[in-house]
Design an enzyme around this catalytic site. Structure first.
Site, short mmCIF file in Angstrom:
data_model
loop_
_atom_site.label_atom_id
_atom_site.label_comp_id
_atom_site.label_asym_id
_atom_site.label_seq_id
_atom_site.Cartn_x
_atom_site.Cartn_y
_atom_site.Cartn_z
N ASP A 1 1.44 4.09 36.31
CA ASP A 1 2.37 4.86 35.49
C ASP A 1 3.62 5.13 36.33
O ASP A 1 3.54 5.80 37.37
CB ASP A 1 1.74 6.18 35.06
CG ASP A 1 0.40 5.97 34.37
OD1 ASP A 1 0.30 5.02 33.57
OD2 ASP A 1 -0.54 6.74 34.64
N ASP B 1 -5.26 9.73 22.66
CA ASP B 1 -5.10 10.63 23.79
C ASP B 1 -5.73 11.97 23.42
O ASP B 1 -5.40 12.55 22.37
CB ASP B 1 -3.62 10.83 24.11
CG ASP B 1 -2.99 9.59 24.74
OD1 ASP B 1 -3.72 8.59 24.96
OD2 ASP B 1 -1.78 9.61 25.01
#
Length: 239
Positions: A129, A8
């Site tokens: 998500d 990330d």
């Protein structure tokens, strides 16, 4: 089951967020390419990369870092975060990225998602998500009224082949993943499910594999040493 270690990116650094909270960030490295090489040395053949800045504001903030990782070679790379137009998809695919992940765009512009799925086929995945069962967008900061599992079925019906499903409440928490949820998702015929968020033990990975989950994304558990990537690859399945 394929294993995707995760990188990330925020401000060009390798970070992890706690439950998607940008205010709760831990920096694990300043050289994304070096981190990717570490994963390759452990036997990885796949990599999951997220531009966290892009996920929040739609800009290609970490494009140069992603391009450098791709240029190194040796990995099938999927990229997400801020991909909300076809030009960005083409830009990443031209780099050599294997698959682009639509997130916010998939919820806010379903027609666009359908068009991209039909045009690019397996080079498109959708990141779903969810928090408390509902889909979140814009870097997980905005909760919609769209139910995650229902949305997955709709995606399957328009030709999306792969969904990366993250239970936000488990992401980065180190408390294990939502096994019951993934077992339910695995029953959706015609859709490959990638598990993401909170996976922290070999036992969980084995349960996911038996359930029919096609791939798993590993983040914090690798960075903290709770899971050893080489061991995971050797014991859980194809990478």
């Amino acid at each position: 089951m394929q294993i995707f270690p995760a990188i990330d990116l925020r401000g060009g650094q390798v970070v992890r967020l706690y439950q998607g909270d940008y205010a709760q960030e831990t920096v694990y490295g300043t050289d994304p390419c070096a981190q990717a090489r570490t994963f390759i040395e452990a036997g990885a053949a796949h990599l999951h990369v997220v531009d966290l800045d892009g996920a929040r504001d739609g800009t290609p903030a970490n494009f140069d870092s992603i391009a450098a990782i791709v240029k190194q070679g040796g990995l099938y790379i999927e990229v997400g975060g801020g991909i909300r137009m076809e030009a960005r998809i083409a830009q990443y695919l031209d780099l050599g990225v294997g698959r682009c992940i639509l997130g916010t765009a998939a919820v806010q512009d379903f027609n666009f998602t359908e068009k991209m799925a039909k045009k690019y086929g397996p080079q498109i995945a959708v990141g779903v998500d969810a928090k408390d069962g509902f889909v979140a967008v814009n870097g997980w900061e905005e909760l919609t009224e769209v139910k995650g599992i229902d949305f997955c079925r709709r995606l399957r019906d328009i030709g999306v082949k792969t969904v990366i499903y993250t239970d936000i409440s488990r992401d980065g928490a180190g408390q294990g993943t939502n096994l019951e949820l993934y077992q339910e998702l695995a029953e959706i015929e015609g859709l490959e499910i990638v598990a993401s968020g909170g996976i922290s033990s070999m036992q969980e990975l084995q349960v996911l594999r038996r359930a029919g989950i096609s791939a798993a994304i590993l983040g914090k558990a690798l960075y903290t040493g709770r899971l050893d990537l080489r061991t995971v690859i050797q014991e859980v399945g194809a990478c």
